[in-house]
Scaffold this motif. Structure first.
Motif, PDB file in Angstrom:
ATOM      1  N   LEU A 103       0.865  -1.176   0.000  1.00 42.28           N
ATOM      2  CA  LEU A 103       0.000   0.000   0.000  1.00 42.28           C
ATOM      3  C   LEU A 103       0.898   1.221   0.000  1.00 42.28           C
ATOM      4  O   LEU A 103       1.825   1.309   0.803  1.00 42.28           O
ATOM      5  CB  LEU A 103      -0.895  -0.006   1.249  1.00 42.28           C
ATOM      6  N   HIS A 104       0.658   2.149  -0.910  1.00 42.53           N
ATOM      7  CA  HIS A 104       1.500   3.336  -1.038  1.00 42.53           C
ATOM      8  C   HIS A 104       0.676   4.607  -1.003  1.00 42.53           C
ATOM      9  O   HIS A 104      -0.500   4.599  -1.317  1.00 42.53           O
ATOM     10  CB  HIS A 104       2.232   3.320  -2.394  1.00 42.53           C
ATOM     11  N   ASN A 105       1.354   5.695  -0.691  1.00 38.87           N
ATOM     12  CA  ASN A 105       0.772   7.018  -0.860  1.00 38.87           C
ATOM     13  C   ASN A 105       1.793   7.893  -1.566  1.00 38.87           C
ATOM     14  O   ASN A 105       2.984   7.568  -1.618  1.00 38.87           O
ATOM     15  CB  ASN A 105       0.411   7.622   0.497  1.00 38.87           C
TER      16      ASN A 105
ATOM     17  N   MET B  56       6.828  12.065  -4.108  1.00 39.25           N
ATOM     18  CA  MET B  56       7.482  10.793  -3.827  1.00 39.25           C
ATOM     19  C   MET B  56       6.452   9.765  -3.370  1.00 39.25           C
ATOM     20  O   MET B  56       5.458  10.123  -2.752  1.00 39.25           O
ATOM     21  CB  MET B  56       8.501  10.958  -2.683  1.00 39.25           C
ATOM     22  N   MET B  57       6.748   8.502  -3.651  1.00 37.91           N
ATOM     23  CA  MET B  57       5.882   7.448  -3.149  1.00 37.91           C
ATOM     24  C   MET B  57       6.410   6.935  -1.830  1.00 37.91           C
ATOM     25  O   MET B  57       7.604   6.833  -1.638  1.00 37.91           O
ATOM     26  CB  MET B  57       5.876   6.273  -4.113  1.00 37.91           C
ATOM     27  N   ARG B  58       5.507   6.610  -0.963  1.00 33.12           N
ATOM     28  CA  ARG B  58       5.913   6.081   0.328  1.00 33.12           C
ATOM     29  C   ARG B  58       4.993   4.930   0.704  1.00 33.12           C
ATOM     30  O   ARG B  58       3.781   5.022   0.517  1.00 33.12           O
ATOM     31  CB  ARG B  58       5.834   7.192   1.356  1.00 33.12           C
TER      32      ARG B  58
ATOM     33  N   TYR C 202      -3.219   7.659  -2.832  1.00 32.89           N
ATOM     34  CA  TYR C 202      -3.082   6.262  -2.403  1.00 32.89           C
ATOM     35  C   TYR C 202      -3.156   5.329  -3.597  1.00 32.89           C
ATOM     36  O   TYR C 202      -3.913   5.561  -4.540  1.00 32.89           O
ATOM     37  CB  TYR C 202      -4.201   5.902  -1.438  1.00 32.89           C
ATOM     38  N   HIS C 203      -2.384   4.275  -3.546  1.00 31.48           N
ATOM     39  CA  HIS C 203      -2.473   3.244  -4.577  1.00 31.48           C
ATOM     40  C   HIS C 203      -1.970   1.910  -4.049  1.00 31.48           C
ATOM     41  O   HIS C 203      -1.326   1.857  -3.011  1.00 31.48           O
ATOM     42  CB  HIS C 203      -1.713   3.656  -5.842  1.00 31.48           C
ATOM     43  N   ILE C 204      -2.299   0.872  -4.786  1.00 32.00           N
ATOM     44  CA  ILE C 204      -1.808  -0.460  -4.470  1.00 32.00           C
ATOM     45  C   ILE C 204      -0.654  -0.736  -5.427  1.00 32.00           C
ATOM     46  O   ILE C 204      -0.827  -0.701  -6.645  1.00 32.00           O
ATOM     47  CB  ILE C 204      -2.924  -1.515  -4.649  1.00 32.00           C
ATOM     48  N   MET C 205       0.533  -0.940  -4.883  1.00 24.70           N
ATOM     49  CA  MET C 205       1.732  -1.087  -5.703  1.00 24.70           C
ATOM     50  C   MET C 205       2.001  -2.561  -5.979  1.00 24.70           C
ATOM     51  O   MET C 205       2.035  -3.357  -5.050  1.00 24.70           O
ATOM     52  CB  MET C 205       2.910  -0.503  -4.909  1.00 24.70           C
ATOM     53  N   LEU C 206       2.157  -2.873  -7.242  1.00 24.32           N
ATOM     54  CA  LEU C 206       2.494  -4.248  -7.623  1.00 24.32           C
ATOM     55  C   LEU C 206       3.974  -4.284  -7.980  1.00 24.32           C
ATOM     56  O   LEU C 206       4.406  -3.621  -8.911  1.00 24.32           O
ATOM     57  CB  LEU C 206       1.657  -4.695  -8.822  1.00 24.32           C
TER      58      LEU C 206
ATOM     59  N   SER D 193       4.560  10.607 -12.810  1.00 28.82           N
ATOM     60  CA  SER D 193       5.311   9.440 -13.241  1.00 28.82           C
ATOM     61  C   SER D 193       5.428   8.508 -12.054  1.00 28.82           C
ATOM     62  O   SER D 193       5.271   8.920 -10.910  1.00 28.82           O
ATOM     63  CB  SER D 193       6.688   9.835 -13.738  1.00 28.82           C
ATOM     64  N   HIS D 194       5.670   7.271 -12.320  1.00 27.19           N
ATOM     65  CA  HIS D 194       5.598   6.288 -11.266  1.00 27.19           C
ATOM     66  C   HIS D 194       6.900   5.505 -11.178  1.00 27.19           C
ATOM     67  O   HIS D 194       6.912   4.292 -11.127  1.00 27.19           O
ATOM     68  CB  HIS D 194       4.412   5.362 -11.543  1.00 27.19           C
ATOM     69  N   HIS D 195       8.003   6.244 -11.204  1.00 25.85           N
ATOM     70  CA  HIS D 195       9.304   5.587 -11.149  1.00 25.85           C
ATOM     71  C   HIS D 195       9.751   5.410  -9.709  1.00 25.85           C
ATOM     72  O   HIS D 195       9.491   6.253  -8.873  1.00 25.85           O
ATOM     73  CB  HIS D 195      10.356   6.429 -11.883  1.00 25.85           C
TER      74      HIS D 195
HETATM   75 CU   LIG Z   1       3.793   3.224  -5.389  1.00 24.98          CU
END
Ligand SMILES: [Cu+2]
Length: 153
Positions: free
Chosen positions: A72-74, A83-85, A105-109, A149-151
């Motif tokens: 789980l990310h934000n 930044m993603m955390r 918020y997102h679910i990171m795969l 972007s989602h790097h």
């Molecule tokens: Cu993420």
């Protein structure tokens, strides 16, 4: 159809209706997975979660068999950069809904086991703090947001 069979069918319908109502306290809609170029190993999934209960619940974890790890990310602003955390949980307040969406918020795969095809349904299981487990299907979709972007850096 005999009278008995009809009655049994009727009872079964009532029972399934009852269990459906009990399970519908936490519901999801608009689930999707971000389409990625072939060979990419990381993507994100988004979903709107609604809580009809009178208590808050927390999304504690998500799992899927298409990726080695699901987190789980934000997104947070740090020094002017998005930044993603990773977060421990995502709160869904009583009688409210939360949208997991790009830039939030997102679910990171992480470490995908397969390429994802647009239109393909990916299965997830969501686990909540009250013990609710929801199986959801999220279609792979192309997203044109461009802003976030989602790097991983
Ligand atoms: Cu993420």
């Amino acid at each position: 159809m005999s009278k008995n069979t009809l009655l049994t069918t009727f009872m079964a319908a009532i029972l399934s209706l009852t269990s459906f109502t009990a399970m519908a306290e936490i519901t999801t809609n608009d689930a999707y997975v971000r389409a990625i170029p072939p060979g990419t190993k990381t993507t994100a999934a988004f979903v709107t979660i609604s809580n009809k209960k009178s208590q808050d619940v927390h999304l504690k974890s998500a799992s899927s068999n298409v990726a080695d790890a699901v987190e789980l990310h934000n997104h947070v602003m740090k020094d002017g950069t998005m930044m993603m955390r990773q977060v421990d949980s995502i709160k869904v307040a009583a009688q409210q809904s939360v949208s997991l969406k790009p830039g939030s918020y997102h679910i990171m795969l992480i470490n995908l086991q397969q390429d994802l095809t647009v239109g393909e349904n990916i299965e997830f299981e969501l686990s909540f703090s009250d013990g609710t487990k929801l199986k959801i299907e999220a279609p792979v979709k192309k997203i044109m947001d461009g802003m976030h972007s989602h790097h991983h850096h």
